[in-house]
Design an enzyme around this catalytic site. Sequence first.
Site, short mmCIF file in Angstrom:
data_model
loop_
_atom_site.label_atom_id
_atom_site.label_comp_id
_atom_site.label_asym_id
_atom_site.label_seq_id
_atom_site.Cartn_x
_atom_site.Cartn_y
_atom_site.Cartn_z
CB SER A 116 60.54 37.82 60.97
OG SER A 116 60.36 39.18 60.65
CB SER A 120 58.43 41.84 52.03
OG SER A 120 57.42 42.21 52.92
CD GLN A 179 54.13 37.93 56.65
OE1 GLN A 179 54.84 38.46 57.51
NE2 GLN A 179 53.05 38.51 56.18
N GLY A 180 56.79 34.56 54.00
CA GLY A 180 57.50 35.01 52.81
C GLY A 180 56.60 35.80 51.88
CD GLU A 212 54.85 56.80 56.08
OE1 GLU A 212 55.07 55.57 56.04
OE2 GLU A 212 55.31 57.53 56.97
CD GLU A 251 51.40 41.62 60.09
OE1 GLU A 251 51.04 41.48 58.92
OE2 GLU A 251 52.58 41.82 60.41
C1 LIG Z 1 61.37 44.31 61.45
C2 LIG Z 1 60.66 43.89 60.20
C3 LIG Z 1 60.16 42.62 60.08
C4 LIG Z 1 59.55 42.22 58.90
N1 LIG Z 1 59.13 40.91 58.77
C5 LIG Z 1 58.60 40.50 57.61
C6 LIG Z 1 58.26 39.13 57.41
O1 LIG Z 1 58.44 38.29 58.31
N2 LIG Z 1 57.77 38.75 56.22
C7 LIG Z 1 57.55 39.62 55.20
O2 LIG Z 1 57.06 39.22 54.16
N3 LIG Z 1 57.87 40.95 55.35
C8 LIG Z 1 58.40 41.39 56.51
N4 LIG Z 1 58.76 42.71 56.67
C9 LIG Z 1 58.63 43.61 55.53
C10 LIG Z 1 57.54 44.66 55.68
O3 LIG Z 1 56.28 44.09 55.48
C11 LIG Z 1 57.86 45.77 54.65
O4 LIG Z 1 59.06 46.39 55.06
C12 LIG Z 1 56.76 46.80 54.55
O5 LIG Z 1 55.61 46.24 53.96
C13 LIG Z 1 57.21 48.03 53.73
O6 LIG Z 1 57.72 47.62 52.50
P1 LIG Z 1 59.15 48.12 52.00
O7 LIG Z 1 60.15 47.87 53.06
O8 LIG Z 1 59.39 47.52 50.65
O9 LIG Z 1 59.04 49.70 51.85
P2 LIG Z 1 58.32 50.50 50.67
O10 LIG Z 1 56.99 49.90 50.37
O11 LIG Z 1 59.29 50.62 49.54
O12 LIG Z 1 58.10 51.91 51.33
C14 LIG Z 1 59.15 52.87 51.43
C15 LIG Z 1 58.53 54.17 51.96
O13 LIG Z 1 57.57 54.68 51.01
C16 LIG Z 1 56.30 54.84 51.65
N5 LIG Z 1 55.22 54.48 50.73
C17 LIG Z 1 55.14 53.35 49.98
N6 LIG Z 1 53.99 53.35 49.28
C18 LIG Z 1 53.32 54.46 49.60
C19 LIG Z 1 52.07 55.04 49.19
N7 LIG Z 1 51.27 54.41 48.33
N8 LIG Z 1 51.71 56.22 49.75
C20 LIG Z 1 52.51 56.88 50.64
N9 LIG Z 1 53.72 56.39 51.04
C21 LIG Z 1 54.11 55.21 50.53
C22 LIG Z 1 56.32 53.90 52.85
O14 LIG Z 1 55.43 54.32 53.86
C23 LIG Z 1 57.76 53.97 53.28
O15 LIG Z 1 57.97 55.10 54.11
C24 LIG Z 1 59.39 43.14 57.83
C25 LIG Z 1 59.86 44.44 57.97
C26 LIG Z 1 60.52 44.83 59.12
C27 LIG Z 1 61.05 46.23 59.21
#
Ligand SMILES: Cc1cc2nc3c(=O)[nH]c(=O)nc-3n(C[C@H](O)[C@H](O)[C@H](O)COP(=O)(O)OP(=O)(O)OC[C@H]3O[C@@H](n4cnc5c(N)ncnc54)[C@H](O)[C@@H]3O)c2cc1C
Length: 397
Positions: free
Chosen positions: A161, A129, A126-127, A384, A244
């Site tokens: 992933s 993020s 899944q692409g 969150e 999901e």
């Molecule tokens: C093990 C793992 C597998 C994954 N697999 C995939 C995958 O296969 N494909 C894919 O596309 N993605 C994947 N992801 C990505 C995942 O979807 C993102 O990590 C997730 O959506 C959070 O985005 P971010 O990491 O950019 O954090 P951010 O969005 O930058 O968030 C950082 C922090 O800020 C908080 N925050 C952000 N916005 C708000 C708000 N509006 N209000 C309050 N708090 C907020 C969040 O809760 C978090 O604590 C994976 C992530 C992990 C950890």
Amino acid sequence: MNFNFSPEDEAFRLEVRQFMQENVPPDIARRAAVMYPPPIADFRRWQKILNAKGWGAPHLPPQYGGTAWSPIRKHIFLDELYKADGIDYGWQGLHMVAPVLVAFGSEAQRQRFLPPMLNGDEIWCQGFSEPGAGSDLANLRTHAKLVGDEWVINGQKIWTSDAAESDWGFFLVRTDQTVKPQKGISFLLVKMDAPGITIRPIEAINGGHDLNEVFLDNVRVPKDQLVGEAGMGWTYAKYLLEKERTTSAFLYFNKRELERAKESAWRERINGVTLIDTPDFARKLARVEADLHALEWSVLRILAGERTSHNADAVVSALKICGAEMQQRVTELQVDALGARALRFFGSDADTLHNSDAWPADVPGKSARFLFERASTIFGGTREVQKNIIAKLEFNL
Ligand SMILES: Cc1cc2nc3c(=O)[nH]c(=O)nc-3n(C[C@H](O)[C@H](O)[C@H](O)COP(=O)(O)OP(=O)(O)OC[C@H]3O[C@@H](n4cnc5c(N)ncnc54)[C@H](O)[C@@H]3O)c2cc1C
């Protein structure tokens, strides 16, 4: 109110249990119990066994390989599959993109992509993020331009992933910069060995290498690998993410692993006292077990189609939060129960050391899984962000 399963459903449970006993290969079960994620080769093998039985994707409509089971039967099936250490359906493929293809894809796409997915022949990633576009997914910058009969994609994805082991990926890309962010996104199917794709693994805290950065440099994708309409990708992604999160209660994993935490607690001793008899541990375990029962009943209520006065998004988000936190609590109980032995790091030797005298079956892999589960409140939508959705809950009293 009758809380029991019907005699027919109980008979179905026995049928599934017997199938699992006879068909989950012992080496696959052993690895599934101690390694996360299990090797892709195991997933491919196991998926073929399920597909040969006609159980390749119970949640899809029958004409695309589904079983037409009631929601309760799907629940019973997964309960038994997990108990037997079978491997769950591929997350990105069968759980995510398959329902999108059924709902929004063309018939040609369904015919091309679903059969090899059901048979474990083609693995998906899944692409979505990107750096700077996680929770704020609409901010994504990877873009595609239609040139002749091809989309030409440029940009970067992250946390993808299984990208390195996948045959195909479904990508959200910006195809129109002139409209509001959510409107200009499209949903493309991309072959992962296409020229211009570079995959760079990210080492995770549990020692795993299944997360990746994916760079797309003038990647060319035939026009007919667009799902649905250009600019509608956001709608399809929302549909997918809701699916999901519905499965994100991780009920079956939590139930199985709680039982394993109890087994450890019945064996481990502190100052001559069995851990299960120590008040602190017993209290903590009882609290987790009570909350897990409550989570199971919440899932069953939804499966039974109970009408709810809360809006559906909020219910799904609540399940996601409870299920993710439950994974963290159950795996924490396990490492608590194992004490210092949980500090031993098991990498690829988790399988071979399994059930040796020095390392009983419940030790290998538990600390790695505990560490991995720190991510359960992040992936699939952070805790969150889910709380924000719940905060906007609408009552339809
Ligand atoms: C093990 C793992 C597998 C994954 N697999 C995939 C995958 O296969 N494909 C894919 O596309 N993605 C994947 N992801 C990505 C995942 O979807 C993102 O990590 C997730 O959506 C959070 O985005 P971010 O990491 O950019 O954090 P951010 O969005 O930058 O968030 C950082 C922090 O800020 C908080 N925050 C952000 N916005 C708000 C708000 N509006 N209000 C309050 N708090 C907020 C969040 O809760 C978090 O604590 C994976 C992530 C992990 C950890």
